[in-house]
Design an enzyme around this catalytic site. Structure first.
Site, PDB file in Angstrom:
ATOM      1  N   HIS A 181       0.853  -1.197   0.000  1.00  0.00           N
ATOM      2  CA  HIS A 181       0.000   0.000   0.000  1.00  0.00           C
ATOM      3  C   HIS A 181       0.888   1.245   0.000  1.00  0.00           C
ATOM      4  CE1 HIS A 181      -2.130   3.170   2.316  1.00  0.00           C
ATOM      5  NE2 HIS A 181      -3.111   2.820   1.525  1.00  0.00           N
ATOM      6  N   ASN A 183       1.385   3.725   1.743  1.00  0.00           N
ATOM      7  CA  ASN A 183       2.049   4.203   2.962  1.00  0.00           C
ATOM      8  C   ASN A 183       3.128   3.263   3.479  1.00  0.00           C
ATOM      9  OD1 ASN A 183       0.354   6.348   2.935  1.00  0.00           O
ATOM     10  ND2 ASN A 183      -0.908   5.704   4.663  1.00  0.00           N
ATOM     11  N   LYS A 184       3.258   2.099   2.899  1.00  0.00           N
ATOM     12  CA  LYS A 184       4.196   1.119   3.449  1.00  0.00           C
ATOM     13  C   LYS A 184       5.638   1.436   3.021  1.00  0.00           C
ATOM     14  CE  LYS A 184       0.840  -0.796   5.564  1.00  0.00           C
ATOM     15  NZ  LYS A 184      -0.267  -1.569   5.062  1.00  0.00           N
ATOM     16  N   ASN A 185       6.607   0.760   3.649  1.00  0.00           N
ATOM     17  CA  ASN A 185       8.016   1.105   3.378  1.00  0.00           C
ATOM     18  C   ASN A 185       8.404   0.861   1.922  1.00  0.00           C
ATOM     19  OD1 ASN A 185       7.821   1.278   6.171  1.00  0.00           O
ATOM     20  ND2 ASN A 185       9.987   0.761   6.460  1.00  0.00           N
TER      21      ASN A 185
END
Ligand SMILES: *Cc1c(COP(=O)(O)O)cnc(C)c1O
Length: 380
Positions: A181, A183-185
Site C-alpha cells: 500500500h 504508505n508502506k516502506n
C-alpha cells in the site's frame, strides 16, 4: 512564517520508476505480465530465494495465506486486536473466528505469553502482526507453533526490510504476507506479496489469485477451487520494481529519523508528563512508523484535540489503530470493552508522527518542538 504542511507519510517515487511506468503504459500490456514476474523474482531474491507470489493488496495476500494454511469455517485464528482491521476481516472472510489476545504495552505487539491459554482444539493458525515493523520474538513464536502443531501466517504488512537475528522477515518463517500500500516502506501503489514454502503452495496461491483456474491450456482449462480476482497489474509491479532497489536506503533513513525523534524527546516536556515513546529498537525494526501514546488524565485535550493542535503547527499525524474488537461488526460478534486493556488504552491514545524517507532532519525537530509545546501548554 508558516512552514509547508508536513504529512505523516509520503511515498518516494523516483524519475526512473515513473519512466518505467510510462513504458509499461505504452507497451500495450498493462495488466499481469512480464513486470509482475520480474517483481516476483526480485522479491524472491530479497527473501533469500524463497517462493513469492504477488497480489493486488496486502488484504488479498493475507486471505489467500489463510486459505493455503487450510483455515476453514469454524476454525480459530489467534491474533492481535491492535492492528489494521484487515488483519481480522480476512479471518472472518474465510469463515473462521478471530481469537484476540492482549498486547505487550512495551512492544505493542501481541503478548506471546498469552498464546497458549488461547489455544483450543479448533485453533489452526497463529497470526502475528509486526506493528510499525517491529517483529515479535520469532524463536518463541515458532516454538509455540511447533509444539501445538499450528501454522503461522505472519501479517508482515508493515515489516518490509525488518529482521530477526540478522535474517530478513520473510526469508524465515512459515507463510509471510506483505503489503505494498502507498504508505508502506515499499509501495506498488496497492499490492501485496506472499512468501511460500513449497511448489504446491505456489500453485494454490496462483489458483486463489485468479478465479481458481488451473492453467493447462484453453481446451483443458478447469476450475477446482473458488478463487478471487487478486492479480497485480504490470503498472503496479513496475512501481514496486522501481522501489525495491531503494528499500535499504529508505529504511536506513527511517532509522536515522527515528533516532532524531528519541533525541528530540529526551528529558523534554512530553516525556515528563508521561507520553510513551516506541521501544528504541534499532536492530530488528524497519521503523515503518514512529508512534507516541498520550497519557490518560494528564492533558486537558483529547487525542483529536491534540492532533488538531499539531495540524495548527502544520504537522500531519495519524491513528494506527483503533482496536479492532470494538468496531460495531466485532461487538456484534460478542467482543466488549475491557477485554484487552493494554490494546484498548494504546488504541485510544496512540498518535503516529511523521516519518518517511524524504523528511529532513529539521522536520523531526519541528515535530518534537510542537509536541513538547502542546504538552507544556495543555498539562492539567
Ligand atoms: C496495510 C496493512 C494490511 C493490509 O494491506 P492492504 O495492502 O492495505 O490491503 C494488513 N495488515 C496490516 C498490519 C497493515 O498495515
Amino acid at each position: 512564517m508558516m512552514q509547508p504542511f508536513l504529512p505523516f507519510t509520503r511515498p518516494s517515487i523516483d524519475d526512473a520508476t515513473i519512466a518505467r511506468v510510462v513504458n509499461v503504459l505504452r507497451s500495450g500490456w498493462i495488466t499481469s505480465g512480464q513486470e509482475v514476474q520480474e517483481f516476483e523474482q526480485a522479491l524472491s531474491q530479497f527473501f533469500g530465494g524463497r517462493h513469492v507470489r504477488v497480489f493486488n493488496s496486502g488484504s488479498a495476500t493475507l486471505e489467500v495465506a489463510l486459505r493455503i494454511a487450510g483455515v476453514q469455517a469454524g476454525d480459530e485464528v489467534i491474533t492481535t486486536p491492535l492492528s489494521w482491521v484487515a488483519t481480522s476481516n480476512v479471518i472472518l472472510e474465510v469463515g473462521a473466528k478471530p481469537v484476540f489476545i492482549d498486547v505487550d504495552p512495551v512492544t505493542r505487539n501481541f503478548n506471546l505469553e498469552l498464546i497458549e491459554k488461547a489455544i483450543t482444539p479448533k485453533t489452526r493458525v497463529i497470526l502475528p502482526v509486526y506493528l510499525a515493523g517491529l517483529p515479535v520474538n520469532m524463536d518463541r513464536l515458532y516454538s509455540i507453533a511447533k509444539h501445538y502443531n499450528l501454522r503461522v501466517v505472519e501479517d508482515a504488512a508493515q515489516a518490509m526490510g525488518s529482521t530477526w537475528r540478522g535474517h530478513r522477515i520473510g526469508s524465515i518463517g512459515d507463510l509471510v504476507s506483505f503489503s505494498f500500500h502507498a504508505n508502506k516502506n515499499l509501495t506498488s501503489i496497492e499490492g501485496g506479496a506472499l512468501v511460500l514454502n513449497t511448489k504446491d503452495e505456489v500453485h494454490l496461491a496462483e489458483k486463489y489469485r485468479l478465479q481458481g483456474l488451473t492453467r493447462t491450456g484453453f481446451d483443458t482449462m478447469d476450475v477446482d477451487v473458488l478463487g478471487g480476482k487478486y492479480n497485480l497489474t504490470a503498472v503496479a509491479a513496475s512501481v514496486g520494481l522501481g522501489q525495491i532497489a531503494h528499500l535499504e536506503n529508505f529504511n536506513r533513513r527511517r532509522h536515522a529519523l527515528a533516532q532524531l525523534y528519541f533525541d528530540g524527546f529526551e528529558k523534554k516536556e512530553a516525556v515528563k508528563i508521561g507520553v510513551e515513546l516506541p521501544i528504541a529498537n534499532f536492530t530488528n525494526t524497519n521503523w515503518h512508523m514512529f508512534q507516541i501514546v498520550l497519557p490518560e488524565n494528564r492533558l486537558s485535550l483529547d487525542r483529536a484535540g491534540f492532533m488538531a493542535k499539531l495540524k495548527e503547527f502544520g504537522i500531519g499525524s495519524g491513528v494506527h489503530y483503533p482496536v479492532i474488537h470494538l468496531f460495531t461488526l466485532y461487538r456484534k460478534l460478542g467482543f466488549k470493552n475491557g477485554q484487552f486493556p493494554h490494546a484498548e488504552r494504546i488504541g485510544r491514545n496512540t498518535v503516529t508522527l511523521p516519518l518517511f524517507p524524504s523528511m529532513e532532519d529539521q522536520d523531526v525537530s519541528r515535530v518534537c518542538e510542537a509536541v513538547n509545546t502542546i504538552c507544556a501548554q495543555f498539562t492539567k
